[in-house]
Every structure is written in structure tokens, then in C-alpha cells.
Design a protein around this motif. Structure first.
Motif, PDB file in Angstrom:
ATOM      1  N   ALA A 167       5.466  -3.566   8.176  1.00 51.42           N
ATOM      2  CA  ALA A 167       4.771  -3.513   9.472  1.00 51.42           C
ATOM      3  C   ALA A 167       5.523  -2.611  10.442  1.00 51.42           C
ATOM      4  CB  ALA A 167       4.640  -4.918  10.042  1.00 51.42           C
ATOM      5  N   ILE A 168       6.843  -2.709  10.474  1.00 47.75           N
ATOM      6  CA  ILE A 168       7.643  -1.865  11.382  1.00 47.75           C
ATOM      7  C   ILE A 168       7.561  -0.400  10.956  1.00 47.75           C
ATOM      8  CG2 ILE A 168       9.983  -1.381  12.198  1.00 47.75           C
ATOM      9  CD1 ILE A 168      10.616  -4.371  11.812  1.00 47.75           C
ATOM     10  N   ALA A 169       7.722  -0.140   9.646  1.00 47.24           N
ATOM     11  CA  ALA A 169       7.725   1.237   9.156  1.00 47.24           C
ATOM     12  C   ALA A 169       6.353   1.892   9.325  1.00 47.24           C
ATOM     13  CB  ALA A 169       8.143   1.271   7.691  1.00 47.24           C
ATOM     14  N   SER A 170       5.277   1.125   9.108  1.00 47.28           N
ATOM     15  CA  SER A 170       3.921   1.679   9.248  1.00 47.28           C
ATOM     16  C   SER A 170       3.648   2.075  10.693  1.00 47.28           C
ATOM     17  CB  SER A 170       2.888   0.655   8.784  1.00 47.28           C
ATOM     18  OG  SER A 170       3.077   0.332   7.424  1.00 47.28           O
ATOM     19  N   GLU A 171       4.119   1.264  11.610  1.00 44.63           N
ATOM     20  CA  GLU A 171       3.914   1.578  13.018  1.00 44.63           C
ATOM     21  C   GLU A 171       4.608   2.886  13.395  1.00 44.63           C
ATOM     22  OE1 GLU A 171       4.924  -0.424  17.375  1.00 44.63           O
ATOM     23  OE2 GLU A 171       4.915  -1.674  15.578  1.00 44.63           O
ATOM     24  N   ARG A 172       5.734   3.146  12.768  1.00 42.21           N
ATOM     25  CA  ARG A 172       6.503   4.366  13.073  1.00 42.21           C
ATOM     26  C   ARG A 172       6.142   5.519  12.150  1.00 42.21           C
ATOM     27  NH1 ARG A 172      10.993   4.155  15.867  1.00 42.21           N
ATOM     28  NH2 ARG A 172      11.959   5.711  14.511  1.00 42.21           N
ATOM     29  N   VAL A 173       5.250   5.283  11.158  1.00 36.10           N
ATOM     30  CA  VAL A 173       4.902   6.278  10.126  1.00 36.10           C
ATOM     31  C   VAL A 173       6.190   6.856   9.521  1.00 36.10           C
ATOM     32  CG1 VAL A 173       3.377   8.184   9.531  1.00 36.10           C
ATOM     33  CG2 VAL A 173       2.949   6.850  11.620  1.00 36.10           C
ATOM     34  N   ASP A 174       7.036   5.932   9.076  1.00 33.92           N
ATOM     35  CA  ASP A 174       8.333   6.307   8.501  1.00 33.92           C
ATOM     36  C   ASP A 174       8.177   6.360   6.984  1.00 33.92           C
ATOM     37  OD1 ASP A 174      10.920   6.425   7.517  1.00 33.92           O
ATOM     38  OD2 ASP A 174      11.752   5.127   9.082  1.00 33.92           O
ATOM     39  N   HIS A 175       7.921   7.566   6.458  1.00 34.11           N
ATOM     40  CA  HIS A 175       7.662   7.705   5.016  1.00 34.11           C
ATOM     41  C   HIS A 175       8.863   7.274   4.177  1.00 34.11           C
ATOM     42  CE1 HIS A 175       3.712   9.498   5.199  1.00 34.11           C
ATOM     43  NE2 HIS A 175       4.129  10.378   6.098  1.00 34.11           N
ATOM     44  N   TYR A 176      10.066   7.529   4.679  1.00 31.59           N
ATOM     45  CA  TYR A 176      11.262   7.145   3.926  1.00 31.59           C
ATOM     46  C   TYR A 176      11.291   5.634   3.701  1.00 31.59           C
ATOM     47  CZ  TYR A 176      16.198   6.501   2.733  1.00 31.59           C
ATOM     48  OH  TYR A 176      17.365   6.145   2.111  1.00 31.59           O
ATOM     49  N   GLN A 177      11.108   4.863   4.789  1.00 27.41           N
ATOM     50  CA  GLN A 177      11.119   3.416   4.665  1.00 27.41           C
ATOM     51  C   GLN A 177       9.889   2.913   3.907  1.00 27.41           C
ATOM     52  OE1 GLN A 177      13.762   1.971   5.274  1.00 27.41           O
ATOM     53  NE2 GLN A 177      14.477   1.981   7.379  1.00 27.41           N
ATOM     54  N   MET A 178       8.744   3.526   4.166  1.00 28.96           N
ATOM     55  CA  MET A 178       7.518   3.072   3.508  1.00 28.96           C
ATOM     56  C   MET A 178       7.602   3.238   1.993  1.00 28.96           C
ATOM     57  SD  MET A 178       4.691   4.448   6.251  1.00 28.96           S
ATOM     58  CE  MET A 178       3.303   4.145   5.160  1.00 28.96           C
ATOM     59  N   THR A 179       8.208   4.319   1.543  1.00 33.70           N
ATOM     60  CA  THR A 179       8.359   4.526   0.104  1.00 33.70           C
ATOM     61  C   THR A 179       9.165   3.395  -0.520  1.00 33.70           C
ATOM     62  OG1 THR A 179       8.267   6.936   0.385  1.00 33.70           O
ATOM     63  CG2 THR A 179       9.221   6.102  -1.663  1.00 33.70           C
ATOM     64  N   ARG A 180      10.286   3.073   0.085  1.00 32.77           N
ATOM     65  CA  ARG A 180      11.137   2.010  -0.436  1.00 32.77           C
ATOM     66  C   ARG A 180      10.424   0.652  -0.395  1.00 32.77           C
ATOM     67  NH1 ARG A 180      16.738   1.461   2.121  1.00 32.77           N
ATOM     68  NH2 ARG A 180      17.000   0.162   0.254  1.00 32.77           N
ATOM     69  N   ILE A 181       9.719   0.397   0.718  1.00 26.33           N
ATOM     70  CA  ILE A 181       9.054  -0.903   0.880  1.00 26.33           C
ATOM     71  C   ILE A 181       7.943  -1.081  -0.148  1.00 26.33           C
ATOM     72  CG2 ILE A 181       7.604  -2.254   2.439  1.00 26.33           C
ATOM     73  CD1 ILE A 181       9.224  -0.853   4.752  1.00 26.33           C
ATOM     74  N   LEU A 182       7.069  -0.072  -0.284  1.00 25.05           N
ATOM     75  CA  LEU A 182       5.970  -0.163  -1.245  1.00 25.05           C
ATOM     76  C   LEU A 182       6.496  -0.291  -2.673  1.00 25.05           C
ATOM     77  CD1 LEU A 182       3.636   2.509   0.371  1.00 25.05           C
ATOM     78  CD2 LEU A 182       3.129   0.052   0.158  1.00 25.05           C
ATOM     79  N   ASN A 183       7.573   0.414  -2.954  1.00 21.79           N
ATOM     80  CA  ASN A 183       8.187   0.316  -4.275  1.00 21.79           C
ATOM     81  C   ASN A 183       8.701  -1.107  -4.522  1.00 21.79           C
ATOM     82  OD1 ASN A 183       9.138   1.453  -6.761  1.00 21.79           O
ATOM     83  ND2 ASN A 183      11.195   1.570  -5.903  1.00 21.79           N
ATOM     84  N   ASN A 184       9.357  -1.677  -3.505  1.00 24.36           N
ATOM     85  CA  ASN A 184       9.875  -3.039  -3.652  1.00 24.36           C
ATOM     86  C   ASN A 184       8.743  -4.059  -3.788  1.00 24.36           C
ATOM     87  OD1 ASN A 184      12.349  -1.866  -3.388  1.00 24.36           O
ATOM     88  ND2 ASN A 184      13.020  -3.088  -1.644  1.00 24.36           N
ATOM     89  N   LEU A 185       7.649  -3.860  -3.031  1.00 24.43           N
ATOM     90  CA  LEU A 185       6.503  -4.774  -3.138  1.00 24.43           C
ATOM     91  C   LEU A 185       5.873  -4.694  -4.527  1.00 24.43           C
ATOM     92  CD1 LEU A 185       4.868  -4.278   0.380  1.00 24.43           C
ATOM     93  CD2 LEU A 185       5.892  -6.402  -0.503  1.00 24.43           C
ATOM     94  N   GLY A 186       5.813  -3.486  -5.065  1.00 30.65           N
ATOM     95  CA  GLY A 186       5.306  -3.334  -6.423  1.00 30.65           C
ATOM     96  C   GLY A 186       6.188  -4.048  -7.435  1.00 30.65           C
ATOM     97  N   TYR A 187       7.501  -3.952  -7.229  1.00 26.39           N
ATOM     98  CA  TYR A 187       8.442  -4.601  -8.136  1.00 26.39           C
ATOM     99  C   TYR A 187       8.289  -6.118  -8.091  1.00 26.39           C
ATOM    100  CZ  TYR A 187      12.870  -5.356 -10.609  1.00 26.39           C
ATOM    101  OH  TYR A 187      13.821  -5.726 -11.519  1.00 26.39           O
ATOM    102  N   LEU A 188       8.103  -6.660  -6.859  1.00 30.62           N
ATOM    103  CA  LEU A 188       7.898  -8.102  -6.725  1.00 30.62           C
ATOM    104  C   LEU A 188       6.627  -8.550  -7.438  1.00 30.62           C
ATOM    105  CD1 LEU A 188       8.921  -8.584  -2.976  1.00 30.62           C
ATOM    106  CD2 LEU A 188      10.091  -9.541  -4.980  1.00 30.62           C
ATOM    107  N   ALA A 189       5.568  -7.760  -7.320  1.00 31.19           N
ATOM    108  CA  ALA A 189       4.307  -8.097  -7.997  1.00 31.19           C
ATOM    109  C   ALA A 189       4.487  -8.053  -9.513  1.00 31.19           C
ATOM    110  CB  ALA A 189       3.204  -7.140  -7.552  1.00 31.19           C
TER     111      ALA A 189
END
Length: 738
Positions: A555-577
Motif C-alpha cells: 500500500a505504501i509503495a503503490s501510493e509512491r509508485v516505487d517500482h523498486y519496492q513494488m517488485t520486491r513486495i509482489l515477488n514476496n507475495l507470490g512466494y507466500l502464495a
């Protein structure tokens, strides 16, 4: 009166008189020929490889060998001893029926060495020529002519020139006939044309202890102190740092104190305020004396550089650090460093294009620096050195941190690979340099260098070293009251502890980083800490907490359109799934992360996402797609210098081949992964790969190889505290030994 004929023809040796009328003839006493003046052998360490190389040069039956060999090395390394051993061996073998011409040129004697003319006169006298011609050129001609005559009669001669400090001496004494041979010892790297070069290195511990035992036994038959105190003998050899001269000194000290145990001398030398002074027996056998003679021969610029290099705290010196300490351009630094190398006062390091000190020479250089350099000059050299590391580390950081756009990357490096290569070469120096900065009280510099190094350590998986650097940076940031830096250092400590699988400690550091970022109202820091806390939570099996924390970060990274953080977050969410076997959700998140990584232009992040995506494709039976995905992941990870994920990608490709029953392809990939994981000391990954190799060997009926793999895997898992993996391997070992 009868006619007198005054004619001589043919070959004549000895006195000849030509005169029309003779009343009295006084014949001079014949000048003796001295071709057997080879000194006795001194204490010697069996340098078998070097002896074999010299024997090949001296052996008349060996074809295609040079006629000259030079033996070089630092003061006290045993050059003369090796030359004498080789010469005695050659004489005993009958290779030099004409004898040996030996001369010590005293090239490093403070009182001055033997001149070329005097050396030639001595050699001519040894050859039976009483009156040498007046000029050097005439002496050289006569010297070579006499040796040529002996060669023509098959009288092969060995010339041994000891302690040669000038190539002019070597060239003047070099025989003209290729039948003869010449050995030269020198502390300098002399440019003798066509010579075989033998560069002596320090003795290994076992060889040094052997030399010590041999010398004590020779002095006092029945001396068993080395056998009685093997550990202390090794420690004494280490205090001598493998330098034969230092070993000779301690041998004399022990011989003169027959009732003293080796351990007592170890404590004396080890506790000495000046170990170099402790390594002396009298004025003739002393390490300092040998070093003094080489130091005094240096021209002033090289003396200054020699002193200042001692201020570098690390194990090796690159040209950039030499330039910084000496305050000269790189080209001049390279030339000056080569001058010290040729004088054997520094030597090439195992790291390309770098140099290193012998330990005792470093101590000696430090003492010279204290005595001969003003405190302000020493401080200025250290300041320049630390400033060089700050500038260069920050320049490397601009290429490794993918958040930095291309236009802001430093021109000091050609690209990411060049920057990573410099940091890897300097890695042994980084902790000593940052520690020196901290000791000097340079908090800003310590903080900045540590911050610049974090992406490198995360990339290359050196967690132990990273922890040390991060702690130094954290202490500096706290003194500077810099919350952003404090949070970054805490994050680095958290990730490094995670890499070591110390998850509780990692969580504590990430919680501290989150608290600091919240107090500073820093959304980037908060997002970073939440991502890492989510990653730690899943290691504890707390999947709901992990997903909640990671969603907060998103939520924080999306608000800032921070691709660096978003890449890591989406990757981690995929790993959890994926961990919860929600393969469709995992694949969707991985593909979103892949888009973000590509928009960022970050090959390291892209490689990590593709590795995880490949696992999902394998689990869903799309083996060909999985292999292609994982190959791309490997190539991108290798390209970015991320060896940890490159090894993981290779391991996962092998797992796909195992699913397909392609055992040879699987084994080949696992072996490549194993080599890479061992190279970077990824012990947990090494254990996983060994486990799979063991399974393949067992399936192929190769029980002994399977058992060896599983036992090595168990050792890796026990070391890293991977209890579940260790238990699984114990079961596999039990099956193999049943």
C-alpha cells in the motif's frame, strides 16, 4: 756471435721469456687456479620445486635450457642457501669438471659493494691470471676468452654471483660460451636477458617447522623440543612468518638455551614491543639488519612510499590506494610500486594488479614511518586513503544500486561488472579500512562508506563481513543522529542475519528499523522494514502475519509508485502464495513483479522473480516453460553478479530434469550449482544440492557416492542450524546404511 732467433709459436702456458741476451732470469711464482672456492652450505629448507628447476638449468644433458638463472626474493628469504645447494649438487653430480667460480658482490652492504672492475680482477685471479688489464672492457674480454678456452677443452664452469644489486655486474660476469652456466642471487628483479627466473616465496608452516627441527638436531643431536612441543613450534614458525633468516635467528636462540622450552621463546617474541628487534641473535644475524640494507639503497621517493604504504590497514594494496597514500597520479603510483616490487620490499598479491607486504616488512615499514615521517604527514596520508575509499565505494554503489538512474552512474567504473569486480578485489580490505575510519573518529566517512557497501554485500552474500560493516556504520549514524542512515544500517543487519538463518535476531533489527522510520515519518523506510518483517514471519510459518505485513508495504509503495519496492513486495507475495500451494495466485503475482522489475531495468530483481516463477511452472507440470524461465533467471543473475540466485536457478533447473527422469542432465546442473554455492560459502544451498545429488546417485545404484553426498549435506545443515533438513538427511543416510 751466433744469430739469436726470438720466435714463439704454438700454445704456451706459464712464464715465457723473449730476449736477445739474458744474464739473470727471475721466474714469478705461478698464480694458483682457484676454481673450488664454493662456500659450505648453510641451514636450508628443502625447496624441492625450486631445486628441480635449477637442476634443469645446470644439467648438461638437459636440452633447450637457458645458461643463466636468477634467484630473487626479499631479504632473508634464503636465496644464497638455495644457490649453494644447487651448486653443490651440480658439482657432486660431476656436471662442472672445470670447477666453480664463486664471488659475493656484497651488493647490499652499507659499506658498499664490489665494483665491476674489482670483481673481474678477482675472477681472473681465480682463473690463474695474476695481472688484470687496466680497463674494464679488457678485463671482460680476457675473462670470457679464458672461459672460452676452457669450454673448448670441455672444462665446463659454473659461475655463482651472490648478492648482485646491479644488472651491470651480472652482465659483466656472464660467460660468453653457452657451455658454461651462471647462477645469480639478488634482492632486485634484475633484467638479465634470457635468464630463468626463480622467485622465492615464504615457507609454509610445515616446511618452516621442518627447517627448525633439522637445524636444532644438527646443532645438538637428540634435541627433541620440536617433537615435544609441536604446537609451539608451529606458533614460533608463524611468528617468523616463514622467513628463513628469522628461523635461523630463533634456531640460534634456542641452541644457546638448551634447557628452555620453545613455548618460552614463543611468549618472548610474541609479547615483544618490536618483534623485529626480538628476532636478532647478534649484529651478524638479525632481521632488522637485512631490512636496513635494502631500505637504505632505495632512492628517496621509494623510501617515502615504502614508509607510507605501512599506513594501509588491509592485506593488499591496489594502485589506487598506492596513489592515495603517496599523493601521486595512478601512473606514477604504478611505477613507484613496481620499483618496490623489483627491490623485493613488496610482492604481487594473489589479487590481480595488487601488492602485499611480508608481515615483518610491514612492521619494519611502520617503524620507519614513525621515525622518519612527521605526524601531520602520516595523518594526511591516512586521510587521503580513507577519502579514496569513500569516493570509490560511492562510485561503485551507483552501478550496483538499481534505483540509481543511468545518467547518475559514476564514470569511475565501466559498468556494474567492473564495480562488483573492484569491490570483490577490495573485500579483504573493507573491514580494516572502515574500522580505521571509526578509530580515527571520522563518523561521517564511516557512515557513508558503510551505506555505500550495503548493496554489494546483499548482492554477493557475505553476511558475516556485512554484519561487521553495518555495526560500524550504525554506531557512526547514532553519533551523527541520522535516522535515515540508522534505519538503513538496521535493515542491513536484519537481512544479513536472515542470510545466516538467524531469524529471531533478524526480526529484532527489522522491528528497530520500522520504529526509527516511523519516528522520522519516512515512508520508504517503513515499507522496506515491513517487507523484511513479512519475510521473517514466513520463516516462522506465520503466513497470515507475513501476508498482512507485506500488504501494508504494498500500500505504501503503490501510493509512491516505487517500482523498486513494488517488485520486491509482489515477488514476496507470490512466494507466500506458492508456499501455501496457491499456484495461480503465485504465478499472477510473479508476472506482475516481472513487469515491475523490467520497468525498473533491474536484472538482479528480474532474475530473482524468474527463479520463483520457474518453480511455479515446474509445480504445475509445465517443464519446458520452467526450464526456459530458469535459464533466463540464471543468465540475468549471473549478469548482475548475483551468484546466490544464479546458484538457486541452476539447482531448480536440475530439479526439473529430475522430474523428467533426465538424470545425467540433472547431475550436471547440480554439479554446477554445487561449485557456485561452495564458491560463495552458501552452506545451506550446498546442503540442498548435495542432498539431491545423493538421491540421484542412490537411484543409479552408486551407494558409496550417495552416502558421501548425504554425509556432506548433513554437515552443512548442522552447521547452519537447518534442523528439518538435517533430520531428512539422517533418514536418507539410515536407508543407505541399512
Amino acid at each position: 756471435m751466433d744469430e739469436t732467433r726470438n720466435v714463439i709459436s704454438g700454445h704456451v702456458e706459464g712464464n715465457v721469456v723473449q730476449a736477445g741476451h739474458i744474464d739473470v732470469v727471475n721466474f714469478a711464482t705461478p698464480v694458483p687456479v682457484a676454481l673450488a672456492g664454493l662456500p659450505a652450505e648453510a641451514d636450508f629448507a628443502d625447496r624441492l620445486d625450486e631445486q628441480a628447476g635449477l637442476a634443469a638449468v645446470l644439467d648438461p644433458a638437459a636440452a633447450g635450457q637457458p645458461s643463466v638463472a636468477t634467484i630473487t626474493g626479499l631479504p632473508g628469504i634464503g636465496k644464497s642457501a638455495l644457490a649453494l645447494r644447487a651448486a653443490h649438487g651440480a658439482v657432486d653430480a660431476g656436471w662442472f669438471p672445470g670447477g666453480v667460480l664463486f664471488i659475493d658482490l656484497h651488493g647490499y652492504d652499507p659499506a658498499g659493494g664490489v665494483s665491476v672492475k674489482a670483481a673481474l680482477a678477482a675472477m681472473l685471479r681465480a682463473l690463474g691470471i695474476e695481472r688484470a688489464p687496466a680497463t674494464q672492457g679488457e678485463r671482460e674480454n680476457l675473462y670470457r676468452s679464458r672461459l672460452a678456452e676452457m669450454a673448448g677443452r670441455g672444462r665446463r664452469v659454473l659461475v655463482l654471483a651472490d648478492n648482485v644489486s646491479d644488472v651491470a655486474h651480472a652482465n659483466a660476469l656472464r660467460p660468453g660460451s653457452p657451455l658454461h652456466r651462471m647462477l645469480i642471487t639478488s634482492r632486485d628483479d634484475l633484467a638479465v636477458a634470457g635468464a630463468r627466473h626463480v622467485d622465492l616465496r615464504l615457507l609454509r608452516d610445515e616446511d618452516a617447522v621442518g627447517m627448525l627441527a633439522q637445524a636444532l638436531e644438527a646443532a645438538t643431536p637428540g634435541d627433541t623440543r620440536v617433537a615435544d612441543e609441536p604446537g609451539e613450534a608451529v606458533r614460533l614458525a608463524q611468528l617468523c612468518t616463514g622467513l628463513p633468516l628469522a628461523l635461523r635467528v630463533v634456531t640460534h636462540l634456542l641452541t644457546g638455551r638448551r634447557g628452555h622450552p620453545i613455548g618460552r621463546l614463543v611468549r618472548t617474541v610474541g609479547a615483544a614491543a618490536d618483534r623485529i628487534d626480538a628476532l636478532s641473535y647478534d649484529e651478524s644475524v638479525a632481521v632488522r639488519l637485512a631490512f636496513d640494507t635494502s631500505y637504505r639503497r632505495l632512492p628517496p621517493p621509494l623510501r617515502r612510499l615504502f614508509r607510507l604504504l605501512s599506513q594501509h590497514p588491509g592485506p593488499h594494496l591496489g594502485v589506487g590506494t598506492v596513489a592515495a597514500l603517496a599523493d601521486v597520479p595512478d601512473n606514477d603510483a604504478s611505477r613507484l610500486a613496481e620499483g618496490l616490487r623489483r627491490a623485493s620490499l613488496i610482492e604481487p598479491s594473489v589479487v590481480p594488479d595488487c601488492y602485499r607486504f611480508h608481515d615483518l616488512l610491514r612492521l619494519y615499514a611502520g617503524k620507519r614511518c614513525e621515525a622518519d615521517e612527521q605526524p601531520a604527514d602520516r595523518a594526511a596520508a591516512v586521510n587521503r586513503l580513507l577519502a579514496y575509499y569513500r569516493t570509490t565505494a560511492q562510485a561503485a554503489h551507483t552501478h550496483i544500486d538499481s534505483r540509481i538512474p543511468a545518467e547518475r552512474r559514476s564514470w569511475l567504473f565501466a559498468g556494474r561488472g567492473d564495480a562488483v569486480a573492484w569491490l570483490e578485489a577490495e573485500r579483504p580490505n573493507l573491514i580494516p579500512v572502515v574500522s580505521l575510519s571509526a578509530r580515527c573518529g571520522f563518523d561521517a566517512l564511516t557512515n557513508e562508506v558503510a551505506l555505500a557497501l550495503h548493496p554489494f554485500f546483499e548482492l554477493r552474500n557475505h553476511p558475516d563481513e556485512w554484519i561487521t560493516i553495518a555495526k560500524l556504520g550504525l554506531a557512526a549514524a547514532l553519533r551523527l543522529a541520522d535516522p535515515d542512515a540508522e534505519a538503513q544500517h538496521l535493515t542491513a543487519l536484519g537481512i544479513a542475519h536472515q542470510e545466516l538463518q538467524w531469524y529471531a535476531e533478524g526480526r529484532e533489527f527489522h522491528e528497530r528499523a520500522l520504529a526509527v522510520s516511523r519516528r522520522a515519518d519516512d515512508p520508504v523506510g517503513q515499507s522496506r522494514a515491513l517487507i523484511n518483517l513479512g519475510a521473517v514471519s514466513h520463516q516462522f510459518g506465520e503466513f497470515e502475519d507475513a501476508e498482512s505485513l507485506t500488504e501494508q508495504a504494498l500500500a505504501i509503495a503503490s501510493e509512491r509508485v516505487d517500482h523498486y519496492q513494488m517488485t520486491r513486495i509482489l515477488n514476496n507475495l507470490g512466494y507466500l502464495a506458492a508456499l501455501q500451494h496457491h499456484c495461480d495466485i503465485a504465478e499472477s503475482r510473479y508476472r506482475d513483479a516481472l513487469v515491475s522489475a523490467r520497468e525498473l531495468g533491474d536484472p538482479q530483481a528480474e532474475g530473482g522473480v524468474l527463479t520463483n516463477l520457474g518453480e511455479v511452472l515446474q509445480q504445475t507440470g509445465r517443464h519446458a516453460d520452467a526450464i526456459e524461465c530458469l535459464r533466463q533467471a540464471h543468465d540475468l543473475s549471473a549478469q548482475s553478479g548475483d551468484r546466490l540466485r544464479a546458484g538457486r536457478a541452476l539447482h531448480n533447473i536440475a530439479l526439473v530434469y529430475q522430474d523428467l527422469g533426465q538424470w545425467e542432465d540433472a547431475s550436471a546442473c547440480h554439479r554446477r550449482a554445487l561449485a557456485l554455492r561452495r564458491e560463495i560459502a552458501d552452506r545451506n544451498g550446498e546442503g540442498k544440492t548435495l542432498t539431491q545429488l545423493g538421491r540421484i546417485h542412490a537411484r543409479q545404484g552408486r551407494r558409496a557416492e550417495a552416502l558421501a553426498c548425504q554425509r556432506q549435506a548433513l554437515a552443512a545443515f548442522v552447521q547452519t542450524g537447518a534442523t528439518a533438513d538435517a533430520d531428512e538427511v539422517r533418514g536418507l543416510i539410515a536407508e543407505l546404511t541399512a
